[in-house]
Design a protein around this motif. Sequence first.
Motif, PDB file in Angstrom:
ATOM      1  N   THR A  21      55.134  12.688  35.182  1.00 46.11           N
ATOM      2  CA  THR A  21      54.250  11.926  34.307  1.00 46.11           C
ATOM      3  C   THR A  21      53.125  11.265  35.100  1.00 46.11           C
ATOM      4  O   THR A  21      52.477  10.343  34.628  1.00 46.11           O
ATOM      5  CB  THR A  21      55.045  10.834  33.551  1.00 46.11           C
ATOM      6  N   ARG A  29      44.086  13.603  34.025  1.00 46.71           N
ATOM      7  CA  ARG A  29      45.146  14.144  33.183  1.00 46.71           C
ATOM      8  C   ARG A  29      44.863  13.993  31.698  1.00 46.71           C
ATOM      9  O   ARG A  29      45.591  14.531  30.878  1.00 46.71           O
ATOM     10  CB  ARG A  29      46.491  13.491  33.513  1.00 46.71           C
ATOM     11  N   PHE A  30      43.815  13.258  31.370  1.00 47.30           N
ATOM     12  CA  PHE A  30      43.509  13.024  29.968  1.00 47.30           C
ATOM     13  C   PHE A  30      42.636  14.121  29.370  1.00 47.30           C
ATOM     14  O   PHE A  30      42.359  14.121  28.184  1.00 47.30           O
ATOM     15  CB  PHE A  30      42.775  11.676  29.837  1.00 47.30           C
ATOM     16  N   VAL A  31      42.189  15.057  30.203  1.00 47.08           N
ATOM     17  CA  VAL A  31      41.259  16.075  29.704  1.00 47.08           C
ATOM     18  C   VAL A  31      42.007  17.103  28.860  1.00 47.08           C
ATOM     19  O   VAL A  31      42.924  17.755  29.347  1.00 47.08           O
ATOM     20  CB  VAL A  31      40.547  16.800  30.870  1.00 47.08           C
ATOM     21  N   PRO A  32      41.628  17.245  27.585  1.00 47.26           N
ATOM     22  CA  PRO A  32      42.311  18.210  26.711  1.00 47.26           C
ATOM     23  C   PRO A  32      42.170  19.643  27.234  1.00 47.26           C
ATOM     24  O   PRO A  32      41.210  19.968  27.943  1.00 47.26           O
ATOM     25  CB  PRO A  32      41.588  18.063  25.368  1.00 47.26           C
ATOM     26  N   THR A  79      47.538   3.224  45.577  1.00 50.66           N
ATOM     27  CA  THR A  79      48.912   2.841  45.888  1.00 50.66           C
ATOM     28  C   THR A  79      49.660   3.983  46.561  1.00 50.66           C
ATOM     29  O   THR A  79      50.571   3.747  47.327  1.00 50.66           O
ATOM     30  CB  THR A  79      49.681   2.411  44.625  1.00 50.66           C
TER      31      THR A  79
END
Lengths: 237, 197
Positions: B191, B171-174, B5
Amino acid sequence: GPTGARSVPRQEEAQAIDQELFTEYKFSVDQLMELAGLSCATAIAKAYPPGSFTKSLPAVLVVCGPGNNGGDGLVCARHLKMFGYEPTVYYPKRPNKPLFEGLTTQCQKMDIPFLPEFPAEAALIDELYGLVVDAIFGFSFKGAVREPFGSILSTLEHITVPIASIDIPSGWDVEKGKADGLQPDMLISLTAPKKAAMHFTGRYHFLGGRFVPAALQKKYALNLPPYPGTDCVLQLT
Amino acid sequence: PAPLTQAFPLLSLPRKQPTVLVVCGPAQNGAIGLVCARHLRIFDYEPTIFYPKRSPDPLYRDFTTQCEKMDIPFLSYLPTEVQLINDAYNAVVDAVLGAEAELGEGRGPCAGILATLKLVRIPIVSLDVPSGWDVEAGSSSGISPDVLVSLTAPKQCARRFLGRQHFVAGRFVPYDVQKKFELNPPEYPGTECVVPL
């Protein structure tokens, strides 16, 4: 906003929509809980950006209840951490299910502390945190509030820092609200606002849970306003 | 779907309808394509899926059901006449093969699909690895995507990517995992779940 009547789901309807998502559309609880929790963190980030906290750190207390609302809170806490906040979780009643155990592990592995006990006084919460996320009870809540949540809610009713409630302000009747109950500053309605939202008087009302297929929205006459672009939240007020 | 998008905003698409063809392979990369298609539908695009070899994995079967129940059409065959694809869609999402693929482009059940994709003239958005590329060495004669979305972190072959836009979705990687594998990701704005490199 949309024209035409919008159906504000009653408790049974909200539950029916959920059921249809699981049984007909074959969504897993994990999938929807992840999207819901992400919505909550995103809404919080829009209304209370990390830089807006008056304390030196953007510290957030996330209070998680014994069911799915608590699960939403755990997901929210994890995303808040990724967004640069310093969340702390209080999770006194943990279900014995892999879903919740997994979410707890993910938070712990990301160095999100879990408090061994709830802060004894409202003043202590005000001192330590800039925001409290209420993830105690959701739209399935019925009947009496069991401990330790009764005491927790009493304390939260006396804090001065803002409260962001996930889906339903905890302790409220899902349709009628609760005049002498929690008065959150933010409400994040998931899927669609419930009847209780009509009694919400806080500053920020967001819609989250951008996963309801168009056909389902139509079937239940939800008439939701459109989300902006690819955002996963919509600010209603 | 976020990179798609951003690279192809709804209002900027050349065709009248915001049609997108999502080509899904038999394994995890294809499953990610199914999830992407569902979100594209929520974002008001008109995705169509080509998913010839359906995974028996129950999770992936549920992803398929979710797409079907959302009225996303599934093609029964991929036209070999490439002009038909060029005319019908604004872009193609390449979710055929990912980093786990062992067989290269010229072999295996996906060879025919990849041969067709090499000839399309509309932009291709590849998920994680341009399908058929060697995950480390890349490919000199494989598909040439316009947009690459690296998942978790860019793979070695991303260095050979010559298209217009390269996004990272990780962005989910700790933080401890990022550190352990020296991922050094860029800052994600606000965000956002993706960031252009």
